[in-house]
Write a protein that holds these residues in place. Structure first.
Motif, short mmCIF file in Angstrom:
data_model
loop_
_atom_site.label_atom_id
_atom_site.label_comp_id
_atom_site.label_asym_id
_atom_site.label_seq_id
_atom_site.Cartn_x
_atom_site.Cartn_y
_atom_site.Cartn_z
N GLY A 10 0.82 -1.20 0.00
CA GLY A 10 0.00 0.00 0.00
C GLY A 10 0.85 1.24 0.00
N VAL A 11 0.21 2.38 0.22
CA VAL A 11 0.88 3.68 0.28
C VAL A 11 0.91 4.15 1.73
N VAL A 12 2.11 4.44 2.23
CA VAL A 12 2.27 4.89 3.61
C VAL A 12 3.22 6.07 3.66
N GLN A 13 3.13 6.84 4.74
CA GLN A 13 4.04 7.96 4.96
C GLN A 13 5.36 7.46 5.55
N PRO A 14 6.44 8.20 5.37
CA PRO A 14 7.70 7.83 6.02
C PRO A 14 7.50 7.62 7.52
N GLY A 15 8.11 6.55 8.04
CA GLY A 15 7.95 6.20 9.44
C GLY A 15 6.80 5.25 9.70
N GLY A 16 5.98 4.99 8.70
CA GLY A 16 4.85 4.10 8.84
C GLY A 16 5.25 2.64 8.78
N SER A 17 4.24 1.76 8.90
CA SER A 17 4.46 0.32 8.93
C SER A 17 3.51 -0.40 8.00
N LEU A 18 3.95 -1.55 7.51
CA LEU A 18 3.13 -2.45 6.72
C LEU A 18 3.50 -3.88 7.06
N ARG A 19 2.55 -4.79 6.89
CA ARG A 19 2.79 -6.21 7.10
C ARG A 19 2.40 -6.96 5.83
N LEU A 20 3.38 -7.54 5.16
CA LEU A 20 3.16 -8.27 3.92
C LEU A 20 2.96 -9.76 4.21
N MET A 83 7.27 -4.65 8.28
CA MET A 83 8.12 -3.53 7.89
C MET A 83 7.76 -2.32 8.75
N ASN A 84 8.73 -1.86 9.53
CA ASN A 84 8.55 -0.71 10.39
C ASN A 84 9.49 0.42 9.99
N ASN A 85 9.16 1.63 10.43
CA ASN A 85 9.97 2.81 10.13
C ASN A 85 10.33 2.89 8.65
N LEU A 86 9.32 2.80 7.81
CA LEU A 86 9.54 2.78 6.37
C LEU A 86 10.11 4.10 5.86
N LYS A 87 10.96 3.98 4.86
CA LYS A 87 11.62 5.12 4.23
C LYS A 87 11.26 5.18 2.76
N PRO A 88 11.37 6.36 2.14
CA PRO A 88 11.09 6.45 0.69
C PRO A 88 11.92 5.47 -0.14
N GLU A 89 13.14 5.16 0.32
CA GLU A 89 14.01 4.23 -0.39
C GLU A 89 13.48 2.80 -0.39
N ASP A 90 12.49 2.51 0.45
CA ASP A 90 11.89 1.18 0.50
C ASP A 90 10.84 0.98 -0.59
N THR A 91 10.50 2.03 -1.31
CA THR A 91 9.50 1.94 -2.37
C THR A 91 9.94 0.94 -3.43
N ALA A 92 9.10 -0.07 -3.69
CA ALA A 92 9.43 -1.13 -4.64
C ALA A 92 8.26 -2.10 -4.73
#
Length: 121
Positions: A10-20, A83-92
């Protein structure tokens, strides 16, 4: 017929979290193999970011170490990536696959559709 089905992006802001989640079908002895999570950004090679062996030992790439956690549920033939503390560089696009145990070599061309992760304000 071996298949991988990824979900949870999904789409999240920097610092956000996702669980794949990755559900693997057609694998008779799922618990005897390793599972890996990969990502591929536009214009880049596919990168192995985390993998987990049959004994639940795991390894991570330096770019995600300390922020991502891989786990598995053998009863559900499923691997997860927290995935925690997501950064723009994690976009993929994130994908999963089955690996030979204690190895980084995939068992076959079993890539699924992948799931898009976008980190943006």
């Amino acid at each position: 017929q071996v298949q991988m089905v990824e979900s949870g992006g999904g789409v999240v802001q920097p610092g956000g979290s996702l669980r794949l989640s990755c559900v693997a079908s057609g694998i008779t002895f799922f618990r005897d193999n390793a599972m890996g999570w990969y990502r591929q950004a536009p214009g880049s090679q596919r990168e192995l970011v985390a993998h987990i062996n049959s004994d639940s030992s795991s390894k991570y790439s330096e770019s995600v170490k300390g922020r991502f956690t891989i786990s598995r549920d053998n009863a559900k033939n499923t691997a997860y990536l927290q995935m925690n503390n997501l950064k723009p560089e994690d976009t993929a696009v994130y994908s999963c696959n089955v690996l030979y145990d204690f190895s980084t070599e995939v068992m076959g061309n079993y890539w699924g559709q992948g799931t898009q992760v976008t980190v943006s304000p």
